[in-house]
Design an enzyme around this catalytic site. Sequence first.
Site, short mmCIF file in Angstrom:
data_model
loop_
_atom_site.label_atom_id
_atom_site.label_comp_id
_atom_site.label_asym_id
_atom_site.label_seq_id
_atom_site.Cartn_x
_atom_site.Cartn_y
_atom_site.Cartn_z
N CYS A 47 0.82 -1.22 0.00
CA CYS A 47 0.00 0.00 0.00
C CYS A 47 0.86 1.28 0.00
O CYS A 47 1.01 1.94 -1.02
CB CYS A 47 -0.95 0.01 1.20
SG CYS A 47 -2.18 -1.31 1.17
N ARG A 48 1.42 1.62 1.16
CA ARG A 48 2.06 2.93 1.29
C ARG A 48 3.39 3.05 0.55
O ARG A 48 3.60 4.00 -0.21
CB ARG A 48 2.26 3.26 2.78
CG ARG A 48 0.96 3.44 3.53
CD ARG A 48 1.16 3.39 5.02
NE ARG A 48 1.57 2.06 5.47
CZ ARG A 48 1.94 1.74 6.70
NH1 ARG A 48 1.98 2.70 7.62
NH2 ARG A 48 2.26 0.51 7.03
N SER A 49 4.30 2.09 0.78
CA SER A 49 5.63 2.26 0.17
C SER A 49 5.63 2.12 -1.35
O SER A 49 6.40 2.82 -2.02
CB SER A 49 6.68 1.36 0.82
OG SER A 49 6.37 -0.01 0.70
P1 4NP Z 1 1.28 -1.38 3.87
O1 4NP Z 1 -0.17 -1.91 4.34
O2 4NP Z 1 2.21 -1.64 5.04
O3 4NP Z 1 1.07 0.07 3.63
O4 4NP Z 1 1.64 -2.18 2.65
C1 4NP Z 1 -0.40 -3.19 4.83
C2 4NP Z 1 -0.54 -4.24 3.96
C3 4NP Z 1 -0.79 -5.52 4.44
C4 4NP Z 1 -0.88 -5.73 5.79
C5 4NP Z 1 -0.73 -4.68 6.68
C6 4NP Z 1 -0.48 -3.41 6.19
N1 4NP Z 1 -1.15 -7.06 6.30
O5 4NP Z 1 -1.19 -7.21 7.52
O6 4NP Z 1 -1.31 -7.98 5.50
#
Ligand code: 4NP
Length: 164
Positions: A21-23
């Site tokens: 998502c964010r990175s």
């Molecule tokens: P990200 O978001 O850290 O911005 O990629 C997430 C994506 C998946 C999960 C948690 C946060 N997960 O727990 O699967």
Amino acid sequence: MSIEFQSFCMKILMVCLGNICRSPLAEGILRQKSIENQLNIAIDSAGTIGIHAGEQPDKRMQATALKFGIDLSNLRSRQVSLADFQNFDRIYAMDESNFKDLLKLAKNDQEKAKVRLLLDENPLNSLKNVPDPYYGGQEGFEQVYFLLEETINHLINNLKHDKR
Ligand code: 4NP
């Protein structure tokens, strides 16, 4: 005999938890802006956990990015590796939890010094953490876009003026 001039290339790694998502969005925005600003930056992103390794960015994040002209479909999630601390000049954490996890992986002070909180580049807000949109609604993804876009504008400016 020819002399090769190698132009300076800053290497930046964007890091969040899952790297879906964010990175990846931070990577996509920085790549687009570095091209627009003719800055020579090598950019990648990674997650502190590997459970999404090999996956494309989350569909909701891809849709939001595409709305603003950024295609994330070629990106694939991967976990941060120890080699990243040697290969990159700066490693930007999306939140304080990622920041702490990265510091635990760093082997020495030189590697630790590469790790920074991305939102510290943005003087316009006092947030420390890019909110994780994963468990929320579509509006969370847009909020993340605007926050990252504003912050990366500052990052680009800081790089141009070598402020940090
Ligand atoms: P990200 O978001 O850290 O911005 O990629 C997430 C994506 C998946 C999960 C948690 C946060 N997960 O727990 O699967």
